[in-house]
Scaffold this active site. Sequence first.
Site, PDB file in Angstrom:
ATOM      1  N   LEU A  17       5.257 -21.085 -75.575  1.00 13.76           N
ATOM      2  CA  LEU A  17       5.970 -20.433 -74.469  1.00 13.76           C
ATOM      3  C   LEU A  17       5.411 -19.035 -74.214  1.00 13.76           C
ATOM      4  O   LEU A  17       5.236 -18.640 -73.057  1.00 13.76           O
ATOM      5  CB  LEU A  17       7.471 -20.354 -74.766  1.00 13.76           C
ATOM      6  CG  LEU A  17       8.310 -19.719 -73.648  1.00 13.76           C
ATOM      7  CD1 LEU A  17       8.223 -20.541 -72.364  1.00 13.76           C
ATOM      8  CD2 LEU A  17       9.765 -19.559 -74.075  1.00 13.76           C
ATOM      9  N   ILE A 445       5.493   7.656 -78.757  1.00 13.43           N
ATOM     10  CA  ILE A 445       6.291   7.149 -79.879  1.00 13.43           C
ATOM     11  C   ILE A 445       5.419   6.408 -80.899  1.00 13.43           C
ATOM     12  O   ILE A 445       5.918   5.741 -81.776  1.00 13.43           O
ATOM     13  CB  ILE A 445       7.462   6.288 -79.344  1.00 13.43           C
ATOM     14  CG1 ILE A 445       8.321   7.126 -78.397  1.00 13.43           C
ATOM     15  CG2 ILE A 445       8.356   5.754 -80.441  1.00 13.43           C
ATOM     16  CD1 ILE A 445       8.930   8.370 -79.009  1.00 13.43           C
ATOM     17  N   SER A 447       2.479   3.922 -81.030  1.00 13.82           N
ATOM     18  CA  SER A 447       1.423   2.935 -80.811  1.00 13.82           C
ATOM     19  C   SER A 447       0.853   3.049 -79.406  1.00 13.82           C
ATOM     20  O   SER A 447       1.555   3.400 -78.459  1.00 13.82           O
ATOM     21  CB  SER A 447       1.969   1.525 -81.036  1.00 13.82           C
ATOM     22  OG  SER A 447       3.062   1.276 -80.181  1.00 13.82           O
ATOM     23  N   CYS A 530       7.191 -12.141 -79.639  1.00 13.62           N
ATOM     24  CA  CYS A 530       7.586 -12.799 -80.880  1.00 13.62           C
ATOM     25  C   CYS A 530       7.213 -11.896 -82.050  1.00 13.62           C
ATOM     26  O   CYS A 530       6.231 -11.164 -81.986  1.00 13.62           O
ATOM     27  CB  CYS A 530       6.871 -14.138 -81.030  1.00 13.62           C
ATOM     28  SG  CYS A 530       7.232 -15.290 -79.691  1.00 13.62           S
ATOM     29  N   GLU A 619      21.834  -1.513 -84.974  1.00 15.64           N
ATOM     30  CA  GLU A 619      21.981  -2.971 -84.939  1.00 15.64           C
ATOM     31  C   GLU A 619      22.441  -3.520 -86.284  1.00 15.64           C
ATOM     32  O   GLU A 619      22.935  -4.636 -86.368  1.00 15.64           O
ATOM     33  CB  GLU A 619      20.678  -3.642 -84.521  1.00 15.64           C
ATOM     34  CG  GLU A 619      19.692  -3.832 -85.640  1.00 15.64           C
ATOM     35  CD  GLU A 619      18.321  -4.225 -85.155  1.00 15.64           C
ATOM     36  OE1 GLU A 619      17.720  -5.078 -85.792  1.00 15.64           O
ATOM     37  OE2 GLU A 619      17.857  -3.681 -84.149  1.00 15.64           O
ATOM     38  N   HIS A 655      12.933   7.816 -84.806  1.00 12.45           N
ATOM     39  CA  HIS A 655      12.975   7.235 -83.455  1.00 12.45           C
ATOM     40  C   HIS A 655      13.987   6.099 -83.466  1.00 12.45           C
ATOM     41  O   HIS A 655      13.989   5.257 -84.354  1.00 12.45           O
ATOM     42  CB  HIS A 655      11.611   6.694 -83.039  1.00 12.45           C
ATOM     43  CG  HIS A 655      11.669   5.942 -81.743  1.00 12.45           C
ATOM     44  ND1 HIS A 655      12.005   6.566 -80.554  1.00 12.45           N
ATOM     45  CD2 HIS A 655      11.498   4.631 -81.445  1.00 12.45           C
ATOM     46  CE1 HIS A 655      12.019   5.663 -79.583  1.00 12.45           C
ATOM     47  NE2 HIS A 655      11.720   4.490 -80.101  1.00 12.45           N
ATOM     48  N   CYS A 657      16.162   3.185 -80.860  1.00 11.12           N
ATOM     49  CA  CYS A 657      16.258   2.599 -79.516  1.00 11.12           C
ATOM     50  C   CYS A 657      17.352   1.541 -79.468  1.00 11.12           C
ATOM     51  O   CYS A 657      17.994   1.253 -80.468  1.00 11.12           O
ATOM     52  CB  CYS A 657      14.925   2.038 -79.036  1.00 11.12           C
ATOM     53  SG  CYS A 657      14.020   1.053 -80.205  1.00 11.12           S
ATOM     54  N   HIS A 708       9.135  -1.235 -71.594  1.00  9.64           N
ATOM     55  CA  HIS A 708       9.249  -2.695 -71.628  1.00  9.64           C
ATOM     56  C   HIS A 708       8.870  -3.323 -70.293  1.00  9.64           C
ATOM     57  O   HIS A 708       8.846  -4.534 -70.152  1.00  9.64           O
ATOM     58  CB  HIS A 708      10.675  -3.108 -72.016  1.00  9.64           C
ATOM     59  CG  HIS A 708      11.077  -2.597 -73.362  1.00  9.64           C
ATOM     60  ND1 HIS A 708      11.905  -1.502 -73.524  1.00  9.64           N
ATOM     61  CD2 HIS A 708      10.731  -2.993 -74.606  1.00  9.64           C
ATOM     62  CE1 HIS A 708      12.060  -1.270 -74.816  1.00  9.64           C
ATOM     63  NE2 HIS A 708      11.363  -2.153 -75.487  1.00  9.64           N
TER      64      HIS A 708
END
Length: 774
Positions: A17, A445, A447, A530, A619, A655, A657, A708
């Site tokens: 996918l 941030i 990368s 992924c 989270e 950092h 998010c 994103h």
Amino acid sequence: MKTNNLGYPRIGSNRELKKASELYWAGKISADELLDAGKEIRLKNWYLQSEAGVDLIPSNDFSFYDQVLDLTLAVGAIPQRYHELAKSNSSLDLYFAMARGSQKNGQDVVAMEMTKWFDTNYHYIVPEFTKNQKFELFSEKILNEFKEANAVGIKTKPVLIGPVSYLLLGKEKEEGFNRIDLIDALLPVYFEILEKLQIENAEYIQLDEPFLALNLTDKERNVFTKVYNEINVRFPKLKIVLANYFDCFGENLETALALPVDTFHLDLVRCQLQLDDILESGKLASNVNLSLGVVDGRNIWKNDFKKSLELIKKAADALGENRILLAPSCSLIHSPCDLDLETNDQTLTPEIKQWLAFAKQKINEVVLLKQFASGEVNPKNSADYERNVIANENRKTSKLIHNNEVKARTAGITAADDKRKSAFASRRKSQIKALNLPLFPTTTIGSFPQTTEVRSWRAKFKKGELTTEQYNDLIEKETEAAIRFQEETGIDVLVHGEFERNDMVEYFGEQLDGFTFTKNGWVQSYGSRCVKPPVIYGDVSRPNPMTVKWSKYAQSLTSKWVKGMLTGPVTILQWSFVRNDQPRSETCTQIALAVRDEVVDLEKAGIKIIQIDEPAIREGLPLRKEEWAKYLDWAVKAFRISASGVNDDTQIHPHMCYSEFNDIIQNIADMDADVITIECSRSQMELLDAFANFKYPNEIGPGVYDIHSPRVPSSKEMVRLLEKASAVIPVDQLWVNPDCGLKTRHWNETKKALIEMVAAAQEMRKAVENPVTE
């Protein structure tokens, strides 16, 4: 007794996918080719479950991007900014524009907000609701996929998010109403969907209501009662499987047990005690079944058949076998696809592999448990049972797992180990003097884009097709190019680009003892992204420095400061498959000590600014608020242990998010960071209100653009966001940075966006130096 599955991985066992989606977005395949790729994955999943012996096979668990976004499209909750785009685009392109934003044919729309799915590492697209929100049936995906399975002779159980949880997953985009009050407008569309499924002879419908595991208001509980009574009145013949997962029903249990449904699904991995609560309550109606989620849908450890069969027997003795369904604890989208694909003994040793089970194996575990519980014993499954018992016993006693030095160091932690030498006010003076940065300092941030070429170098190096010297030479050149680009752009605090890293957790796990890896253990994070989480199987320690070499090299190339880049202990924990034989807090503390050693070594190497990424702190919060304090205590302490070994003039940047900070702002302050960088742009700086109201004393870098999305924002947009930020945060506390790392973006859009970002910072400096007087 039946077997029940809540959902199966949709990425394809070889990430088919991801590959098809990205080819479609790049314009290299047609919509029909993408749709065909999706159909092939669905058919394979249905056949696999059918052949394994699953009785209730899910449909509509497949998604091209996200199941919440699928439902948003299905019920026609399309935000106003996409309406023009909807007129001239296919529903597929509209769908992707809602997920990713779009800059095509003169149209420029931003993506919808994205956030974490409960306490998992999956992300969903947040529905947007207005006061007079209209709903209408817009997409028949749910019906079409049910019919698609029927066409190949597989009767499925359609799965959709229940109406109450769907509203609670969303966000009000204007003031003056509560989104739960939209239930009367939403329900008719659900009725229309259920009606169409009933006409097609659907027997079971799974409605996921995971908000039943959260703290609800009386009003919200009353809405559950109203909704399910109405569904029952209209569709008395449909067998509704009400699925709750990730925690207990808690104080919602009485409300839940009164709902007129066919089956309750229980997550007995995250909350085993609820089975006793339900059986002892006397409130489970005699015609209602229980789906027992005894196989862990979120972790990769082999089920303990002995323990599971004890639970199953308890339920079957109380209710009768005919009222019991056996299932994974939750959807298997959180598990990798197939352990059989792990064929490299160097990557995953046979001893550790025997302790594991991926989605395909979990399905087989559910089916085997049904056979054992029903007395269907034969030589083959007896051997399966014996193998399971041996593997679980082996894991308890394996020498691979225990390291006495690590245990002793963890036990010897003192109060001084989680505190900086001086308070922030004193440290700040030292840092201002040492770093000499301008107002609105700019940084990224961590990368930078990992091109196909960079990824191919790493693959060749791992295969032995490049020598260490050749590989290092290529990474050095890429790092130098990134440093030069940042210097030319005018960025103040540079990063080395992380070209040597595959993943922000995997890279560290590969260098820590107690971790192992899979070759194909991919799970969906969001859309086509992924991740391949490391496996923490034993005690964690750092045998050697992990990042010092590349940070030191990058710093040698420039007179500007280069940030060291680390992933924090809580995030490494949250984004790994974690051992389940000791408390998570203990494993986290072990990781924190390893990160601390790296922070100290970076400082010794001349790195004065060190970023410790902790996007996962929030989270990790338990779903129920009464359990937050205990978690936050050990999570914040782990961060402080990792960050507190350095001198006052070394600046620590966590950092974070995907976070709402209002309810944990004190805990964020307790982290005692020097500069916190946060994802902010999609929420239009709303997140800063928490810091402003709290009068957060330390420095903040609110993200000024959304990484994103491929969309390139203008400097004007970023100035507007910085003006919003400076209205609530003192200007000498503000940094300027993107929301997140830029690894998944292309260089072309990255360069344009960062040039705009630096221009925005320069404009803000001018505005402060030359204020406009009224």
